[in-house]
Design a protein around this motif. Structure first.
Motif, PDB file in Angstrom:
ATOM      1  N   PRO A   1       0.828  -1.209   0.000  1.00 29.51           N
ATOM      2  CA  PRO A   1       0.000   0.000   0.000  1.00 29.51           C
ATOM      3  C   PRO A   1       0.863   1.260   0.000  1.00 29.51           C
ATOM      4  O   PRO A   1       2.045   1.226   0.329  1.00 29.51           O
ATOM      5  CB  PRO A   1      -0.773  -0.125   1.316  1.00 29.51           C
ATOM      6  CG  PRO A   1       0.206  -0.786   2.237  1.00 29.51           C
ATOM      7  CD  PRO A   1       0.957  -1.777   1.367  1.00 29.51           C
TER       8      PRO A   1
ATOM      9  N   ALA B   1     -10.885   5.580   1.089  1.00 30.03           N
ATOM     10  CA  ALA B   1     -10.730   4.779  -0.129  1.00 30.03           C
ATOM     11  C   ALA B   1     -12.072   4.794  -0.873  1.00 30.03           C
ATOM     12  O   ALA B   1     -12.911   5.657  -0.629  1.00 30.03           O
ATOM     13  CB  ALA B   1     -10.295   3.362   0.240  1.00 30.03           C
TER      14      ALA B   1
ATOM     15  N   THR C   1      -6.230  -2.867  -8.324  1.00 25.94           N
ATOM     16  CA  THR C   1      -6.396  -3.344  -6.950  1.00 25.94           C
ATOM     17  C   THR C   1      -7.520  -2.531  -6.324  1.00 25.94           C
ATOM     18  O   THR C   1      -7.688  -1.359  -6.643  1.00 25.94           O
ATOM     19  CB  THR C   1      -5.109  -3.164  -6.119  1.00 25.94           C
ATOM     20  OG1 THR C   1      -4.689  -1.783  -6.196  1.00 25.94           O
ATOM     21  CG2 THR C   1      -3.988  -4.062  -6.617  1.00 25.94           C
TER      22      THR C   1
ATOM     23  N   GLN D   1      -9.594  -1.294  -2.849  1.00 20.21           N
ATOM     24  CA  GLN D   1      -9.729  -1.105  -1.394  1.00 20.21           C
ATOM     25  C   GLN D   1     -10.969  -0.245  -1.169  1.00 20.21           C
ATOM     26  O   GLN D   1     -11.099   0.831  -1.749  1.00 20.21           O
ATOM     27  CB  GLN D   1      -8.499  -0.407  -0.820  1.00 20.21           C
ATOM     28  CG  GLN D   1      -8.575  -0.160   0.687  1.00 20.21           C
ATOM     29  CD  GLN D   1      -7.415   0.679   1.174  1.00 20.21           C
ATOM     30  OE1 GLN D   1      -6.902   1.527   0.451  1.00 20.21           O
ATOM     31  NE2 GLN D   1      -6.988   0.442   2.407  1.00 20.21           N
TER      32      GLN D   1
ATOM     33  N   CYS E   1     -10.886  -0.201   4.514  1.00 20.90           N
ATOM     34  CA  CYS E   1     -10.743  -1.572   4.992  1.00 20.90           C
ATOM     35  C   CYS E   1      -9.267  -1.945   5.052  1.00 20.90           C
ATOM     36  O   CYS E   1      -8.432  -1.385   4.346  1.00 20.90           O
ATOM     37  CB  CYS E   1     -11.470  -2.530   4.055  1.00 20.90           C
ATOM     38  SG  CYS E   1     -13.234  -2.210   3.889  1.00 20.90           S
TER      39      CYS E   1
ATOM     40  N   TRP F   1      -6.521  -5.293   0.630  1.00 20.30           N
ATOM     41  CA  TRP F   1      -7.110  -4.963  -0.670  1.00 20.30           C
ATOM     42  C   TRP F   1      -7.480  -6.240  -1.404  1.00 20.30           C
ATOM     43  O   TRP F   1      -7.134  -7.351  -0.979  1.00 20.30           O
ATOM     44  CB  TRP F   1      -6.126  -4.143  -1.505  1.00 20.30           C
ATOM     45  CG  TRP F   1      -4.828  -4.860  -1.804  1.00 20.30           C
ATOM     46  CD1 TRP F   1      -4.557  -5.673  -2.868  1.00 20.30           C
ATOM     47  CD2 TRP F   1      -3.637  -4.853  -0.999  1.00 20.30           C
ATOM     48  NE1 TRP F   1      -3.273  -6.156  -2.792  1.00 20.30           N
ATOM     49  CE2 TRP F   1      -2.691  -5.662  -1.654  1.00 20.30           C
ATOM     50  CE3 TRP F   1      -3.284  -4.222   0.196  1.00 20.30           C
ATOM     51  CZ2 TRP F   1      -1.404  -5.861  -1.131  1.00 20.30           C
ATOM     52  CZ3 TRP F   1      -2.009  -4.426   0.711  1.00 20.30           C
ATOM     53  CH2 TRP F   1      -1.084  -5.234   0.037  1.00 20.30           C
TER      54      TRP F   1
ATOM     55  N   VAL G   1      -4.063   1.765  -3.385  1.00 16.68           N
ATOM     56  CA  VAL G   1      -4.346   1.240  -2.058  1.00 16.68           C
ATOM     57  C   VAL G   1      -3.516   2.014  -1.029  1.00 16.68           C
ATOM     58  O   VAL G   1      -2.355   2.343  -1.276  1.00 16.68           O
ATOM     59  CB  VAL G   1      -3.986  -0.258  -2.004  1.00 16.68           C
ATOM     60  CG1 VAL G   1      -4.058  -0.791  -0.593  1.00 16.68           C
ATOM     61  CG2 VAL G   1      -4.894  -1.049  -2.939  1.00 16.68           C
TER      62      VAL G   1
ATOM     63  N   ASN H   1     -13.116  -5.668   3.061  1.00 17.93           N
ATOM     64  CA  ASN H   1     -13.292  -5.390   1.634  1.00 17.93           C
ATOM     65  C   ASN H   1     -14.347  -6.307   1.014  1.00 17.93           C
ATOM     66  O   ASN H   1     -15.166  -5.870   0.200  1.00 17.93           O
ATOM     67  CB  ASN H   1     -11.959  -5.561   0.903  1.00 17.93           C
ATOM     68  CG  ASN H   1     -11.049  -4.370   1.076  1.00 17.93           C
ATOM     69  OD1 ASN H   1     -11.404  -3.241   0.765  1.00 17.93           O
ATOM     70  ND2 ASN H   1      -9.843  -4.619   1.586  1.00 17.93           N
TER      71      ASN H   1
END
Length: 369
Positions: free
Chosen positions: A143, A187, A215, A217, A244, A247, A297, A314
């Motif tokens: 991330p 996010a 990806t 999130q 969250c 991811w 992310v 997620n």
């Protein structure tokens, strides 16, 4: 009548003293959406002395003290007098709003609230932007650190406004000594929201640009509201992300959603999106596609350090999103009616996108270009 049990009396005294010590919190945009949810939460909290609710219409939280006005009105300074913290949520990111009007409201509103807060003696303002300000780029760490450089551009819906709000946040403490600014960056927000990213899951196929590595999130609005409460109570400050833990890779999203992918070359996908937006057929500019192509992310380490934990995973948020958008039909960011959706479903999303050139020609003929 017998006196209350000593434990009950102590609990009542503790509750009263906690409220007396707690801050007075003002919330802008308090009548609807996230502002309404936060106003309800703060009004029910023993840690908050009073809630001042500000919006252009009165909301339903009767425990709050309501002021009805536009956040761009300088008179807001008088309404903020006595507040310790202001949570500014009167920001318009509606896909259908005219972009120029949206920017004028968002930027001027934030400027006015920051200036008014300083004039009223407020010591902290909490702003809510988005993790989108970090930018969606192929070389992003996964991330991203919360201290990562903000590398987004103004090419996606509302991101230019959010970047300007971030700049105002950084400048405000220098312009107004004694004023502290906290910035919360969620996010992909889910829960009564309508964005280019939630509409992605309304399509008959999930568009995947060849060679990209998406990806995902998510952040449920419940978790955002609890994070905003943390910020309002000054349990966390500075700039931080909320979402969250972890991811999902694109393949996991497809497996969990049961929606198959539609893979297109980058030039085709971006070109089609740009043309559709240019002729007014879709509300989303081509820049929105980057957030479905490249990772963005973020770590939520600062909230974790403060003791906060997300209540949603997620996987759970994705399931909630799919349930929420059930029955809606979108192709290339454009919400379709039932008749159009049936045709699009029969033809397939690929045909809808690849037919953009024909749509462009048709529109040009109508306009005599």
């Amino acid at each position: 009548m017998s006196s209350p049990d000593p434990q009950v009396r102590a609990a009542r005294n503790h509750s009263t003293s906690s409220a007396a010590r707690g801050p007075v919190v003002a919330v802008t945009g308090a009548a609807s959406g996230i502002g309404d949810l936060l106003t309800r939460r703060l009004a029910a909290s023993d840690e908050v002395k009073q809630v001042i609710a500000i919006d252009e219409r009165r909301g339903e939280v009767t425990e709050a003290q309501w002021h009805i006005l536009d956040v761009r009105d300088p008179a807001i300074a008088e309404k903020l007098r006595g507040a310790d913290v202001v949570v500014h949520l009167a920001v318009d990111l509606d896909l259908e709003t005219d972009p120029a009007a949206r920017t004028a409201f968002n930027v001027r509103g934030t400027q006015t609230v920051l200036t008014a807060a300083a004039a009223a003696g407020v010591h902290r303002v909490v702003l809510c932007t988005s993790a989108m300000v970090y930018g969606a780029l192929p070389d992003n760490d996964i991330p991203l650190s919360e201290d990562a450089e903000l590398r987004a551009t103004a090419e996606a819906t509302g991101v230019g406004d959010l970047l300007e709000i971030e700049r105002l946040a950084r400048r405000a403490p220098r312009a107004h000594p004694g004023l502290h600014v906290t910035v919360v960056r969620p996010a992909v927000l889910v829960g009564g929201t309508d964005t280019a990213l939630t509409r992605y899951f309304e399509s008959p196929r999930l568009l995947v640009v060849a060679g990209s590595r998406p990806t995902w999130q998510f952040c449920h609005v419940d978790d955002l509201v609890s994070a905003l409460e943390y910020a309002a109570l000054e349990k966390v400050d500075g700039e931080f992300a909320v979402g969250c833990d972890g991811w999902l890779e694109q393949e996991e999203v497809e497996e969990l959603s049961g929606i198959r992918r539609m893979e297109l070359p980058s030039a085709v996908a971006l070109g089609a999106a740009a043309r559709l937006h240019r002729i007014g057929l879709t509300p989303s500019p081509a820049g929105d596609l980057a957030y479905t192509m490249h990772p963005w992310v973020v770590s939520v380490g600062r909230l974790h350090d403060a003791g906060w934990r997300p209540q949603w995973t997620n996987e759970e948020v994705l399931a909630a999103l799919l349930e929420e958008v059930q029955g809606r039909h979108t192709v290339a960011g454009r919400r379709l009616g039932r008749k159009d959706a049936t045709a699009a479903g029969a033809a397939g999303a690929t045909v809808a996108l690849l037919g953009t050139a024909a749509l462009v020609r048709q529109m040009r003929k109508r306009r005599g270009l």
